[in-house]
Design an enzyme around this catalytic site. Structure first.
Site, PDB file in Angstrom:
ATOM      1  N   ARG A 137      -6.690  -0.467 -21.835  1.00 38.05           N
ATOM      2  CA  ARG A 137      -7.163   0.437 -20.807  1.00 38.05           C
ATOM      3  C   ARG A 137      -7.017   1.923 -21.177  1.00 38.05           C
ATOM      4  O   ARG A 137      -7.978   2.688 -21.054  1.00 38.05           O
ATOM      5  CB  ARG A 137      -6.400   0.193 -19.487  1.00 38.05           C
ATOM      6  CG  ARG A 137      -6.922  -0.956 -18.691  1.00 38.05           C
ATOM      7  CD  ARG A 137      -5.784  -1.643 -17.975  1.00 38.05           C
ATOM      8  NE  ARG A 137      -4.981  -2.317 -18.971  1.00 38.05           N
ATOM      9  CZ  ARG A 137      -5.236  -3.574 -19.397  1.00 38.05           C
ATOM     10  NH1 ARG A 137      -6.189  -4.255 -18.848  1.00 38.05           N
ATOM     11  NH2 ARG A 137      -4.510  -4.125 -20.349  1.00 38.05           N
ATOM     12  N   HIS A 194       4.315   7.442 -18.355  1.00 41.81           N
ATOM     13  CA  HIS A 194       2.883   7.172 -18.532  1.00 41.81           C
ATOM     14  C   HIS A 194       2.166   7.988 -17.447  1.00 41.81           C
ATOM     15  O   HIS A 194       1.686   7.443 -16.450  1.00 41.81           O
ATOM     16  CB  HIS A 194       2.625   5.675 -18.375  1.00 41.81           C
ATOM     17  CG  HIS A 194       1.305   5.205 -18.901  1.00 41.81           C
ATOM     18  ND1 HIS A 194       0.280   6.054 -19.277  1.00 41.81           N
ATOM     19  CD2 HIS A 194       0.829   3.940 -19.108  1.00 41.81           C
ATOM     20  CE1 HIS A 194      -0.751   5.335 -19.695  1.00 41.81           C
ATOM     21  NE2 HIS A 194      -0.442   4.060 -19.606  1.00 41.81           N
TER      22      HIS A 194
HETATM   23  N1   CP Z   1      -2.022   0.233 -18.056  1.00 43.62           N
HETATM   24  C1   CP Z   1      -2.025   0.398 -19.404  1.00 43.62           C
HETATM   25  O1   CP Z   1      -1.411   1.325 -19.926  1.00 43.62           O
HETATM   26  O2   CP Z   1      -2.775  -0.514 -20.084  1.00 43.62           O
HETATM   27  P1   CP Z   1      -2.966  -0.533 -21.657  1.00 43.62           P
HETATM   28  O3   CP Z   1      -1.635  -0.866 -22.279  1.00 43.62           O
HETATM   29  O4   CP Z   1      -4.015  -1.594 -21.909  1.00 43.62           O
HETATM   30  O5   CP Z   1      -3.420   0.835 -22.098  1.00 43.62           O
END
Ligand code: CP
Length: 314
Positions: free
Chosen positions: A62, A141
């Protein structure tokens, strides 16, 4: 790191490293920009000619692809290393700082995901272009937290006066950590921490919430919590963060959202998950209108378009 325009909005955000950089007017501004991005005409390409580098030392679907999609939808270009741990010069011993110094000469902004907490801040300290933290180990994040809060606004119409259950790995889960910290910009929020005993929410987050008088409490029985809350934020138990299989096994499978959990949730509540999921939300839950996690992931493109526009379109 930022200054203010006449409306009080921080317009000089240089890097995005942690949610503590944001204030409420800036978050509202980002949400307004994200709303605009939902229907921006294809012909409108404000970032034409600019290049985004995505430098990922940990796997991602994502974050990397939605940033790349966002950049391209705004008319920009992308250069990428999706497994920088093995396929960049990191394998030869190059430091993050040196890599970022070099990539800053190839791109106008860099999204970095790294397995070490603090790596994005180290990158920002030497970068000649904006650095965006796409996840730093068990640290933060921030763009995920923004898209999570944006989704809550979009689904429920408000971000204040909410009861929110954060469920799963709250110790290593950077998305849950960042979202909890972002709730400091809201009022009337009550957080419920529902985690296996070996992965509780960190004291650093608890302290930061207390300083802003955001209410929180630990709960062990998810089924008892569900009828009370407006938002359920489920998270994955991250096998890759544990030192031993025994520790991982002790944490997994305790809190699973299935049909019984759905029966307990309020009719107007929503269920979020930063994804990927493993087995903590049963697939039978997906058709329920309260299951908002795929809409949440889609919102990531609009929020990241807004952030790239904010950082680069000056
Ligand atoms: N939510 C998220 O960070 O997904 P990914 O690890 O796929 O980037």
């Amino acid at each position: 790191m930022a200054s203010r325009d006449e409306e009080g909005v921080q317009v000089r955000l240089r890097h995005i490293v942690e949610v503590g950089q944001f204030d409420r007017p800036l978050v509202e501004d980002i949400f307004k920009r994200a709303d605009h991005m939902r229907s921006i005409p294809r012909a409108e390409t404000p970032l034409q000619g600019l290049i985004l580098a995505t430098l990922f030392y940990e796997p991602s679907t994502r974050t990397r692809l939605s940033f790349e999609s966002a950049m391209m939808r705004l008319g920009g270009h992308v250069i990428s290393t999706e497994n920088a741990r093995e396929f960049s010069s990191a394998i030869k011993g190059e430091t993050v700082e040196d890599t970022v110094r070099i990539v800053a000469g190839y791109a106008d902004a860099i999204v970095i995901r790294h397995f070490e907490q603090g790596a994005a801040a180290r990158a920002a300290s030497v970068a000649a272009v904006p650095i965006i933290n796409g996840g730093d180990g068990p640290g933060e994040h921030p763009t995920q937290a923004l898209l999570d809060l944006y989704t809550i606004k979009h689904e429920l119409g408000r971000i204040d006066n909410l009861k929110v259950a954060l469920v799963g790995d709250l110790r290593y889960g950077r998305a849950a950590r960042s979202l909890a910290l972002l709730f400091r910009l809201t009022t009337g929020t009550e957080l419920y921490f529902v985690s296996p005993p070996n992965v509780p929410m960190g004291d650093d987050v608890r302290q930061a919430l207390s300083e802003k008088s955001i209410g929180f409490r630990d709960e062990t029985n998810l089924l008892d919590v569900l009828p009370e809350v407006d938002v359920v934020y489920q998270t994955r138990i991250q096998r890759e963060r544990f030192d031993s299989t025994a520790e991982y096994e002790a944490a997994r499978g305790i809190y699973v959202i299935g049909e019984e959990a759905l029966r307990r949730m309020k009719p107007e509540a929503i269920l979020l998950h930063p994804l990927p999921r493993v087995d903590e939300i049963a697939p039978e839950v997906d058709p329920d209108p309260r299951a908002a996690y795929f809409r949440q992931a889609h919102n990531g493109v609009f929020v990241r378009m807004a952030l790239l526009d904010l950082l680069l379109n000056r």
